[in-house]
Write a protein that holds these residues in place. Structure first.
Motif, mmCIF file in Angstrom:
data_model
loop_
_atom_site.group_PDB
_atom_site.id
_atom_site.type_symbol
_atom_site.label_atom_id
_atom_site.label_comp_id
_atom_site.label_asym_id
_atom_site.label_seq_id
_atom_site.Cartn_x
_atom_site.Cartn_y
_atom_site.Cartn_z
ATOM 1 N N LYS A 16 0.807 -1.213 0.000
ATOM 2 C CA LYS A 16 0.000 0.000 0.000
ATOM 3 C C LYS A 16 0.845 1.270 0.000
ATOM 4 O O LYS A 16 0.393 2.307 -0.461
ATOM 5 C CB LYS A 16 -0.991 0.002 1.152
ATOM 6 C CG LYS A 16 -0.461 0.449 2.482
ATOM 7 C CD LYS A 16 -1.613 0.629 3.477
ATOM 8 C CE LYS A 16 -1.234 1.517 4.612
ATOM 9 N NZ LYS A 16 -0.927 2.884 4.301
ATOM 10 N N GLU A 17 2.080 1.194 0.496
ATOM 11 C CA GLU A 17 2.934 2.387 0.501
ATOM 12 C C GLU A 17 3.193 2.882 -0.913
ATOM 13 O O GLU A 17 3.254 4.084 -1.163
ATOM 14 C CB GLU A 17 4.252 2.126 1.246
ATOM 15 C CG GLU A 17 4.151 2.217 2.749
ATOM 16 C CD GLU A 17 3.370 1.073 3.386
ATOM 17 O OE1 GLU A 17 2.710 1.323 4.402
ATOM 18 O OE2 GLU A 17 3.415 -0.060 2.868
ATOM 19 N N ASP A 48 0.034 4.528 -2.287
ATOM 20 C CA ASP A 48 -0.213 5.871 -1.753
ATOM 21 C C ASP A 48 0.297 6.967 -2.681
ATOM 22 O O ASP A 48 -0.216 8.082 -2.680
ATOM 23 C CB ASP A 48 0.434 6.040 -0.369
ATOM 24 C CG ASP A 48 -0.273 5.246 0.716
ATOM 25 O OD1 ASP A 48 -1.417 4.810 0.486
ATOM 26 O OD2 ASP A 48 0.329 5.067 1.794
ATOM 27 N N TYR A 66 -0.040 13.107 -2.007
ATOM 28 C CA TYR A 66 0.697 12.256 -1.083
ATOM 29 C C TYR A 66 1.637 13.106 -0.239
ATOM 30 O O TYR A 66 2.050 14.189 -0.626
ATOM 31 C CB TYR A 66 1.443 11.132 -1.811
ATOM 32 C CG TYR A 66 2.549 11.566 -2.750
ATOM 33 C CD1 TYR A 66 3.797 11.925 -2.267
ATOM 34 C CD2 TYR A 66 2.343 11.571 -4.118
ATOM 35 C CE1 TYR A 66 4.815 12.297 -3.121
ATOM 36 C CE2 TYR A 66 3.359 11.940 -4.988
ATOM 37 C CZ TYR A 66 4.592 12.308 -4.478
ATOM 38 O OH TYR A 66 5.596 12.679 -5.334
ATOM 39 N N ASP A 122 4.592 9.502 2.900
ATOM 40 C CA ASP A 122 4.201 8.541 1.861
ATOM 41 C C ASP A 122 5.353 8.317 0.886
ATOM 42 O O ASP A 122 5.643 7.176 0.494
ATOM 43 C CB ASP A 122 2.975 9.032 1.080
ATOM 44 C CG ASP A 122 1.702 9.072 1.901
ATOM 45 O OD1 ASP A 122 1.598 8.318 2.893
ATOM 46 O OD2 ASP A 122 0.806 9.866 1.548
#
Length: 97
Positions: free
Chosen positions: A53-54, A57, A63, A67
């Motif tokens: 998920k990083e 992002d 962002y 992030d």
């Protein structure tokens, strides 16, 4: 890349706003991650690109710096894993020669 070409590239890079610099960094890490994974595939080395998920992002226009840093560490670790897997395979080959 020749030193003069690289210096020109760095002058261009330094002239960009921070968001553009970040985009350039991410694109280069994506290319490097793909290259190291391809190197493994060429030798049939079991290797997997790390995605989470990083990285997702960064798809948000807004962002944060956190992030960005978190995505960088994911890309860097994925590249490290590929290079380690590749190196281990080469070591195995060398040991069997």
């Amino acid at each position: 890349m020749e030193k003069e070409d690289f210096n020109e590239y760095m002058e261009f890079f330094k002239s960009q706003p921070l968001k553009e610099k970040q985009d350039i960094i991410i694109e280069q890490l994506k290319m490097l991650m793909g290259l190291t994974n391809s190197m493994c595939k060429e030798l049939n080395v079991n290797n997997e690109i790390l995605l989470n998920k990083e990285i997702a992002d960064l798809n948000n226009k807004d962002y944060t710096e956190d992030d960005f840093a978190e995505a960088l560490i994911v890309y860097i670790n994925s590249i490290q894993n590929s290079l380690c897997d590749f190196n281990n395979h080469l070591s195995d080959i060398a040991d069997n020669i």
